[in-house]
Enzyme design. Structure first.
Site, PDB file in Angstrom:
ATOM      1  N   ASN A  61     -10.258  -1.082  -1.714  1.00 46.86           N
ATOM      2  CA  ASN A  61      -8.608  -0.943  -1.588  1.00 46.86           C
ATOM      3  C   ASN A  61      -7.845  -1.259  -2.790  1.00 46.86           C
ATOM      4  OD1 ASN A  61      -6.122  -0.744  -0.879  1.00 46.86           O
ATOM      5  ND2 ASN A  61      -6.269  -1.577   1.151  1.00 46.86           N
TER       6      ASN A  61
ATOM      7  N   HIS B  78      -3.933   7.135   1.428  1.00 47.04           N
ATOM      8  CA  HIS B  78      -4.315   5.659   1.031  1.00 47.04           C
ATOM      9  C   HIS B  78      -5.550   5.110   1.394  1.00 47.04           C
ATOM     10  CE1 HIS B  78      -4.002   1.441   0.065  1.00 47.04           C
ATOM     11  NE2 HIS B  78      -4.045   1.156   1.449  1.00 47.04           N
TER      12      HIS B  78
ATOM     13  N   CYS C  87       0.787  -1.296  -0.200  1.00 45.72           N
ATOM     14  CA  CYS C  87      -0.206  -0.070  -0.052  1.00 45.72           C
ATOM     15  C   CYS C  87       0.859   1.191   0.020  1.00 45.72           C
ATOM     16  CB  CYS C  87      -1.085  -0.001   1.203  1.00 45.72           C
ATOM     17  SG  CYS C  87      -2.163  -1.583   1.045  1.00 45.72           S
TER      18      CYS C  87
HETATM   19  O1  UT7 Z   1      -4.230  -1.723   2.913  1.00 47.25           O
HETATM   20  C1  UT7 Z   1      -3.807  -2.680   3.549  1.00 47.25           C
HETATM   21  C2  UT7 Z   1      -4.210  -2.205   4.964  1.00 47.25           C
HETATM   22  N1  UT7 Z   1      -5.312  -3.084   5.540  1.00 47.25           N
HETATM   23  C3  UT7 Z   1      -6.086  -2.154   6.520  1.00 47.25           C
HETATM   24  O2  UT7 Z   1      -5.776  -1.167   6.657  1.00 47.25           O
HETATM   25  C4  UT7 Z   1      -7.229  -2.911   7.117  1.00 47.25           C
HETATM   26  C5  UT7 Z   1      -7.357  -2.714   8.538  1.00 47.25           C
HETATM   27  N2  UT7 Z   1      -8.244  -3.418   9.346  1.00 47.25           N
HETATM   28  C6  UT7 Z   1      -9.709  -2.983   8.944  1.00 47.25           C
HETATM   29  O3  UT7 Z   1     -10.047  -2.245   8.454  1.00 47.25           O
HETATM   30  C7  UT7 Z   1     -10.883  -3.971   9.939  1.00 47.25           C
HETATM   31  O4  UT7 Z   1     -10.026  -4.626  10.963  1.00 47.25           O
HETATM   32  C8  UT7 Z   1     -11.646  -4.730   9.085  1.00 47.25           C
HETATM   33  C9  UT7 Z   1     -12.493  -3.952   8.246  1.00 47.25           C
HETATM   34  C10 UT7 Z   1     -10.931  -5.538   8.126  1.00 47.25           C
HETATM   35  C11 UT7 Z   1     -12.276  -5.778   9.742  1.00 47.25           C
HETATM   36  O5  UT7 Z   1     -13.019  -5.187  10.776  1.00 47.25           O
HETATM   37  P1  UT7 Z   1     -13.141  -5.477  12.392  1.00 47.25           P
HETATM   38  O6  UT7 Z   1     -13.935  -4.645  12.997  1.00 47.25           O
HETATM   39  O7  UT7 Z   1     -11.653  -5.506  12.879  1.00 47.25           O
HETATM   40  O8  UT7 Z   1     -13.746  -7.026  12.170  1.00 47.25           O
HETATM   41  P2  UT7 Z   1     -13.032  -8.399  12.531  1.00 47.25           P
HETATM   42  O9  UT7 Z   1     -12.054  -8.929  11.582  1.00 47.25           O
HETATM   43  O10 UT7 Z   1     -12.856  -8.515  14.046  1.00 47.25           O
HETATM   44  O11 UT7 Z   1     -14.262  -9.479  12.458  1.00 47.25           O
HETATM   45  C12 UT7 Z   1     -15.627  -9.216  13.282  1.00 47.25           C
HETATM   46  C13 UT7 Z   1     -16.485 -10.110  12.882  1.00 47.25           C
HETATM   47  C14 UT7 Z   1     -15.859 -11.584  12.704  1.00 47.25           C
HETATM   48  O12 UT7 Z   1     -17.041 -12.874  13.129  1.00 47.25           O
HETATM   49  P3  UT7 Z   1     -16.867 -13.291  14.757  1.00 47.25           P
HETATM   50  O13 UT7 Z   1     -15.592 -13.856  14.528  1.00 47.25           O
HETATM   51  O14 UT7 Z   1     -16.975 -12.237  15.719  1.00 47.25           O
HETATM   52  O15 UT7 Z   1     -18.091 -14.297  14.618  1.00 47.25           O
HETATM   53  C15 UT7 Z   1     -15.387 -11.759  11.106  1.00 47.25           C
HETATM   54  O16 UT7 Z   1     -15.755 -13.292  10.912  1.00 47.25           O
HETATM   55  O17 UT7 Z   1     -16.871  -9.924  11.503  1.00 47.25           O
HETATM   56  C16 UT7 Z   1     -16.875 -11.046  10.734  1.00 47.25           C
HETATM   57  N3  UT7 Z   1     -16.426 -10.682   9.270  1.00 47.25           N
HETATM   58  C17 UT7 Z   1     -17.402 -10.401   8.316  1.00 47.25           C
HETATM   59  N4  UT7 Z   1     -18.682 -10.496   8.416  1.00 47.25           N
HETATM   60  C18 UT7 Z   1     -19.316 -10.301   7.393  1.00 47.25           C
HETATM   61  C19 UT7 Z   1     -15.238 -10.503   8.698  1.00 47.25           C
HETATM   62  N5  UT7 Z   1     -15.727 -10.087   7.338  1.00 47.25           N
HETATM   63  C20 UT7 Z   1     -16.737 -10.073   6.996  1.00 47.25           C
HETATM   64  C21 UT7 Z   1     -17.424  -9.588   5.946  1.00 47.25           C
HETATM   65  N6  UT7 Z   1     -18.823  -9.882   6.045  1.00 47.25           N
HETATM   66  N7  UT7 Z   1     -16.953  -9.417   4.848  1.00 47.25           N
END
Ligand code: UT7
Length: 343
Positions: free
Chosen positions: A300, A270, A121
């Site tokens: 992204n 970004h 990125c």
């Molecule tokens: O450019 C590269 C750099 N990348 C970034 O900067 C990304 C930075 N991180 C983020 O933006 C966030 O961490 C995410 C948007 C990727 C994820 O958000 P989060 O609030 O950290 O969610 P999480 O990964 O903790 O997941 C929460 C729940 C999980 O379910 P359980 O375990 O609580 O039952 C995931 O399995 O949300 C679930 N989940 C989804 N649900 C529906 C993960 N992805 C999805 C999805 N749709 N697409």
């Protein structure tokens, strides 16, 4: 010593729009429009068709930037292409792009150097820093800098992969960095990396410490386990570090140039997550109208986010000659960077 300014911008995104609902209905992923929008701001992204690779996306973006600079491809002295999704393992995508730009054709062929940058990125800002130094040193007059990604080929488009697959899209952005005696251009660039986090966001599809580098079955056919085949990310760790490092990179930029946020006309961050950028903007007091974003439409696009934003902002008239532009990026590595440009 000449200054290095951005003489032209261009971008290209493939025509196929994939909405959040499409991820559910076309790919059968257990997700929802609400989940993706609330967590990231993404509404849709673009996916290239089968047969289209990264240098194919880079080509129209590059042609647009070269034309906007009032140049022909043969005027270029160097190509720098940033990507984490190169056309193939080797050679680099910049070399494919060189050929596709027609630089190898005919008696006037120009076999200019073509460098691939692998900083995810932050790849565009690493490339901009390298191009600026090339131009300021007098080694080059015009350097094409491209960020291009074809993520759609390497996303686990299933419920197992939803945490990563819902975030990324395909696209390319390009700029030409040119020499000028005018008092304008890239004022400074600042880059960083923290090797303690190499495992936090990575795609380890092969491992050359293993013999062979990809496990093979008894017929010699390569077999890759899903956790190696697809990118893995600890989203919460990335989120926290992105906020801290991007704020730090912006502060470093302001201090190095003796400017404050009010002196800056446009903030080009970004596009990993709308929430990351809005949090930073609130934290450091950036008015919303000074922040550009396109993550809603493209997701992204990794190395391509910043050059696409620059090209779109120029085309819409939001970015004009004389403006002061701050760019900041953060991503896998971890790596980060910032640059200040007097447009
Ligand atoms: O450019 C590269 C750099 N990348 C970034 O900067 C990304 C930075 N991180 C983020 O933006 C966030 O961490 C995410 C948007 C990727 C994820 O958000 P989060 O609030 O950290 O969610 P999480 O990964 O903790 O997941 C929460 C729940 C999980 O379910 P359980 O375990 O609580 O039952 C995931 O399995 O949300 C679930 N989940 C989804 N649900 C529906 C993960 N992805 C999805 C999805 N749709 N697409």
């Amino acid at each position: 010593m000449p200054n290095a300014f951005i003489s032209g911008t261009g971008f290209y995104v493939p025509p196929r729009v994939v909405t959040n609902d499409d991820l559910k209905t076309q790919y059968g992923i257990d997700t929802s429009h609400e989940w993706i929008v609330q967590r990231t701001g993404i509404q849709e992204r673009r996916f290239a068709e089968d047969g289209v690779g990264t240098s194919d996306l880079a080509l129209p973006a590059s042609r647009a930037a070269i034309q906007a600079a009032g140049l022909e491809p043969r005027d270029l002295d160097m190509i720098i292409l940033a990507t984490l999704s190169p056309d193939c393992c080797f050679p680099g995508s910049g070399i494919y792009l060189q050929r596709k730009l027609g630089l190898c054709d005919g008696p006037k062929a120009r076999f200019v150097p073509a460098l691939d940058v692998r900083n995810q990125c932050s790849g565009f800002l690493y490339s901009l820093g390298a191009a600026t130094s090339m131009v300021k040193s007098g080694a080059c007059k015009h350097v094409l800098v491209v960020g291009a990604e074809t993520h759609s080929a390497a996303l686990d488009l299933s419920t197992r992969g939803r945490a990563v697959a819902s975030l990324f899209g395909d696209g390319a952005g390009a700029v030409v960095v040119s020499a000028t005696e005018e008092d304008r251009g890239v004022r400074s660039w600042h880059l960083g990396a923290d090797g303690r986090y190499t495992e936090v966001l990575a795609q380890k599809v092969w491992d050359v410490s293993k013999r062979p580098f990809i496990p093979v079955d008894d017929k010699g056919v390569g077999q890759v386990q899903p956790e190696l085949m697809w990118a893995q990310m600890d989203g919460k760790v990335v989120f926290k570090n992105a906020v801290e490092r991007m704020i730090g990179a912006l502060m470093e930029l302001c201090m190095a140039n003796n400017v404050t946020g009010t002196d800056i006309d446009l903030f080009v961050f970004h596009q990993a997550n709308l929430r990351i950028n809005e949090y930073i903007a609130d934290h450091v007091g950036i008015p919303k109208e000074k922040l550009v974003s396109n993550i809603q439409r493209y997701g992204n696009t990794t190395a391509a986010t910043i050059p696409i934003l620059l090209a779109e902002a120029e085309q819409s008239g939001r970015l004009k000659r004389g403006m002061k532009v701050a760019m900041v990026a953060f991503g896998s590595g971890f790596t980060w960077g910032s640059a200040l440009v007097d447009w």
